[in-house]
Design an enzyme around this catalytic site. Structure first.
Site, PDB file in Angstrom:
ATOM      1  N   TYR A 184       0.851  -1.195   0.000  1.00 28.60           N
ATOM      2  CA  TYR A 184       0.000   0.000   0.000  1.00 28.60           C
ATOM      3  C   TYR A 184       0.883   1.240   0.000  1.00 28.60           C
ATOM      4  CZ  TYR A 184      -3.674   3.134   1.966  1.00 28.60           C
ATOM      5  OH  TYR A 184      -4.562   4.150   2.218  1.00 28.60           O
ATOM      6  N   LYS A 199      -1.788  -1.445  -3.833  1.00 26.31           N
ATOM      7  CA  LYS A 199      -2.778  -0.375  -3.794  1.00 26.31           C
ATOM      8  C   LYS A 199      -2.077   0.932  -4.124  1.00 26.31           C
ATOM      9  CE  LYS A 199      -6.103   2.060  -0.866  1.00 26.31           C
ATOM     10  NZ  LYS A 199      -6.698   2.187   0.487  1.00 26.31           N
TER      11      LYS A 199
END
Length: 302
Positions: free
Chosen positions: A144, A172
């Site tokens: 992420y 992400k």
């Protein structure tokens, strides 16, 4: 449709909701409401849920609260829905412990944020994520990258090296630019499943190879987001664009101030008593709340 979208895997489906954490009037985690909300989100089109991420207020939840919440959501949605646990920390030891515990509780994956505040060099980031991956080798990981919150960014070349770990499967992308997807594709090829971390950039990111989104807006418009993704994948570009344009006012309204302040207010306005955020976040101010209410009303009429 982008060939990247055809070739890349979708380990967690295409529409994941970054789920809010409901609090009761005393500020305690409302586990019963969390279970009901989780089932609702799945009914509204979510392929998976992310528990205790940024939108879930992980910085102000204890690890015990996070593990309890994960267990409740896991049980509520059953085995057919992907549930990811936010297990990131700027302490590698803490992140390892949280990730292994998430695996034990039944998570299908872990969302592991770039370490914040201490701003490691790329070599430190690589060592950090590699240690987590090796500690929970059976648990798929979503790296992420959100430099606006963490103060440092995970470089695509570093991600490519981390893909030596079989359970590093997705990413992400929340840097605010579609170029991040392109650079990841160039460095990592099609094996890495890249998810947009920004609802407003979902359609542009799909066009350059992302496979889906970790969404905030899907708390409110899950079916429309799912329809937009499916329209794009089915070659109906004009229809996908119409959804994209229709939803832009909501996307902007949900980020008029720090997430998850607006989305919690929107859920309250929509009949979900999820409570206010924990300090140091505050409830949405009245002027912004009125504007958000108007946006929701207008959206219901389209």
């Amino acid at each position: 449709m982008s060939s990247a979208a055809e070739l890349s895997p979708t380990p967690f489906g295409r529409l994941l909701t970054a789920m809010v954490t409901p609090f009761d009037a005393d500020g305690c985690v409302d586990l019963a409401l969390a279970g009901r909300l989780a089932r609702y989100l799945v009914d509204e089109g979510s392929d998976g849920l992310v528990v205790c991420g940024t939108t879930g207020e992980s910085p102000t939840l204890s690890w015990q609260e996070q593990h309890q919440l994960l267990g409740v959501v896991r049980q509520a949605v059953g085995p057919g829905v992907k549930v990811l646990a936010g297990t990131g920390s700027n302490s590698t030891a803490e992140a390892i412990e949280a990730t292994t515990q998430a695996a034990a509780v039944g998570a299908d994956g872990a969302l592991v944020v770039v370490p914040y505040y201490n701003k490691p060099p790329q070599e430190g980031l690589e060592a950090h994520f590699r240690a987590i991956a090796q500690a929970a080798p059976e648990l798929p990981l979503m790296l992420y990258n959100i430099p606006g919150r963490t103060g440092c960014s995970l470089a695509p070349a570093t991600v490519a090296r981390l893909m030596e770990c079989p359970n590093v499967v997705s990413f992400k992308a929340a840097s605010g630019t579609t170029d991040e997807v392109t650079q990841l594709r160039l460095q990592c090829g099609s094996k890495l499943a890249v998810y947009s971390g920004d609802d407003g950039l979902l359609l542009p990111m799909l066009s350059v190879g992302a496979v889906g989104v970790v969404s905030v807006a899907s708390h409110l418009v899950g079916r429309r987001l799912k329809a937009m993704i499916e329209a794009y994948l089915n070659g109906q570009g004009a229809l996908a664009l119409s959804y994209h344009e229709q939803l832009q006012p909501l996307f902007k309204a949900l980020f008029v101030t720090t997430n998850p302040i607006p989305v919690k207010a929107a859920l309250e306005l929509s009949g979900w008593p999820v409570g206010s955020p924990r300090l140091p976040l505050l409830p949405l101010d009245p002027v912004m709340r009125d504007a958000l209410s108007n946006t929701l009303t207008a959206l219901c009429q389209t």
